[in-house]
Scaffold this active site. Structure first.
Site, PDB file in Angstrom:
ATOM      1  N   ASN A   8       0.925  -1.206  -0.019  1.00 36.94           N
ATOM      2  CA  ASN A   8       0.086   0.027   0.007  1.00 36.94           C
ATOM      3  C   ASN A   8       0.882   1.155   0.104  1.00 36.94           C
ATOM      4  O   ASN A   8       1.481   1.590   1.139  1.00 36.94           O
ATOM      5  CB  ASN A   8      -0.937  -0.020   1.192  1.00 36.94           C
ATOM      6  N   LYS A  10       0.033   4.350  -0.126  1.00 39.44           N
ATOM      7  CA  LYS A  10      -0.418   5.516   0.403  1.00 39.44           C
ATOM      8  C   LYS A  10      -0.088   6.657  -0.652  1.00 39.44           C
ATOM      9  O   LYS A  10      -0.226   6.610  -1.689  1.00 39.44           O
ATOM     10  CB  LYS A  10       0.104   5.612   1.736  1.00 39.44           C
ATOM     11  N   HIS A  94      -9.504   1.113   5.203  1.00 40.59           N
ATOM     12  CA  HIS A  94      -8.341   1.196   5.724  1.00 40.59           C
ATOM     13  C   HIS A  94      -8.579   2.344   6.845  1.00 40.59           C
ATOM     14  O   HIS A  94      -9.287   3.224   6.915  1.00 40.59           O
ATOM     15  CB  HIS A  94      -7.273   1.952   4.627  1.00 40.59           C
ATOM     16  N   GLU A  96      -6.675   4.778   7.846  1.00 40.62           N
ATOM     17  CA  GLU A  96      -6.634   6.267   7.702  1.00 40.62           C
ATOM     18  C   GLU A  96      -7.888   6.574   7.102  1.00 40.62           C
ATOM     19  O   GLU A  96      -8.092   7.829   7.225  1.00 40.62           O
ATOM     20  CB  GLU A  96      -5.342   6.397   6.722  1.00 40.62           C
ATOM     21  N   GLU A 166      -5.722  -4.882  10.589  1.00 42.50           N
ATOM     22  CA  GLU A 166      -4.485  -4.058  10.827  1.00 42.50           C
ATOM     23  C   GLU A 166      -4.569  -3.313  12.154  1.00 42.50           C
ATOM     24  O   GLU A 166      -5.641  -2.176  12.092  1.00 42.50           O
ATOM     25  CB  GLU A 166      -4.154  -2.879   9.504  1.00 42.50           C
ATOM     26  N   GLY A 172       2.443   2.057  10.794  1.00 50.74           N
ATOM     27  CA  GLY A 172       3.495   3.097  10.688  1.00 50.74           C
ATOM     28  C   GLY A 172       4.335   3.670  11.969  1.00 50.74           C
ATOM     29  O   GLY A 172       4.652   4.707  12.004  1.00 50.74           O
ATOM     30  N   SER A 212       3.404  -2.046  10.320  1.00 47.45           N
ATOM     31  CA  SER A 212       4.991  -2.258  10.596  1.00 47.45           C
ATOM     32  C   SER A 212       5.258  -3.661  10.152  1.00 47.45           C
ATOM     33  O   SER A 212       6.160  -4.006  10.545  1.00 47.45           O
ATOM     34  CB  SER A 212       5.042  -1.790  12.069  1.00 47.45           C
TER      35      SER A 212
HETATM   36  P1  PGA Z   1       2.757   0.415   7.561  1.00 48.69           P
HETATM   37  O1  PGA Z   1       1.253   0.394   7.010  1.00 48.69           O
HETATM   38  O2  PGA Z   1       3.429  -1.082   7.132  1.00 48.69           O
HETATM   39  O3  PGA Z   1       3.572   1.491   7.053  1.00 48.69           O
HETATM   40  O4  PGA Z   1       2.718   0.057   8.999  1.00 48.69           O
HETATM   41  C1  PGA Z   1       0.400  -0.599   6.897  1.00 48.69           C
HETATM   42  C2  PGA Z   1      -0.721  -0.225   6.224  1.00 48.69           C
HETATM   43  O5  PGA Z   1      -1.298   0.975   6.850  1.00 48.69           O
HETATM   44  O6  PGA Z   1      -1.311  -0.761   5.293  1.00 48.69           O
END
Ligand code: PGA
Length: 257
Positions: A8, A10, A94, A96, A166, A172, A212
């Site tokens: 992803n 982003k 997601h 976010e 997640e 992140g 992560s």
């Molecule tokens: P990350 O993000 O691997 O940077 O923690 C995962 C995601 O939001 O899909």
């Protein structure tokens, strides 16, 4: 059931960086077998990335879409547009989108049903926040997201669905869920799938872990029985780390413990 590893991207990468990464993945993943791989670039890079990856087995997905097929929705992108451009997948729900842009369970449910009706495969994301985990509400939260998100989604659509667990506190932050913490929730999601769709259908749905993920922790996460893939953010932006994660996944499938 092959594991499914998705990057992803982003809101990252310039046009040049996105094209280079797509070309590097095309080359680097040529001989990969036994793992399904996908990338979710920003909307504007989708046509270019689809073009570069045309004829390969690498899937291309969008990071979001609107639930209406067209109309006066300034700034939005529809499912038919994603299909036109060559996307096979779409990420929905997601964290976010949920927490920074106010997407509710019912909006996600509408998007999910539209995407499936159009033949887009859905990666349906869910997960609890830190305060919810600390308050002992993890199962309640994911169960609510699961039930509301999949309301009205019939068994026939399940082959088109991947679930991504997640935990918000792991995204992140560099602090991934331990394999045991992740497995506990994945096992619960598997039970929810079994109750709603029956054992056979439930056993065929892939449940990805995200939050992560790195080349270092990918193997131990994938060793868990109900972790069937990874949704990778930060580590998917660099060719080397993403390829390492895919190769670790391939290795794990060839020699499971
Ligand atoms: P990350 O993000 O691997 O940077 O923690 C995962 C995601 O939001 O899909």
């Amino acid at each position: 059931m092959n594991p499914f590893v998705v990057g992803n991207w982003k809101m990252n990468l310039s046009l040049e960086e996105a094209s280079t990464l797509a070309m590097d993945l095309r080359q680097g993943l040529e001989g990969v077998d036994g793992v399904e791989v996908g990338v979710c670039p920003p909307f504007v890079w989708l046509p270019g990335v689809c073009f570069v990856l045309m004829g390969t087995k690498i899937r291309v997905g969008a990071q979001n879409m609107h639930w209406e097929k067209k109309g006066a929705f300034t700034g939005e992108v529809s499912g038919p547009m994603l299909k036109d451009v060559g996307c096979t997948h779409v990420l929905l729900g997601h964290s976010e989108r949920r927490h920074l842009f106010g997407e509710t369970d019912s909006m996600i449910n509408k998007k999910l049903k539209t995407a499936l009706s159009l033949g887009l495969k859905v990666i349906f994301c869910l997960g609890e926040r830190l305060e919810e985990r600390e308050g002992g509400e993890t199962f309640t939260v994911v169960e609510r997201q699961f039930t509301a998100g999949l309301e009205g989604v019939g068994q026939e659509a399940l082959p088109e669905l991947t679930i991504a667990y997640e935990p918000v506190w792991a995204i992140g932050t560099g602090k991934n869920a331990t394999p045991e913490q992740a497995q506990e929730v994945h096992g619960h999601l598997r039970n929810l799938l079994e109750n709603k769709y029956g054992n056979e259908t439930a056993s065929q749905v892939r449940i990805q872990y995200g939050g992560s993920v790195t080349p270092e922790n990918a193997g131990e996460l994938l060793a868990q029985p109900d972790i069937n893939g990874l949704l990778v953010g930060g580590a998917s932006l660099k060719k080397d780390s993403f390829l390492k994660i895919v190769f670790t996944t391939q290795e794990r499938m060839r020699s499971p413990i």
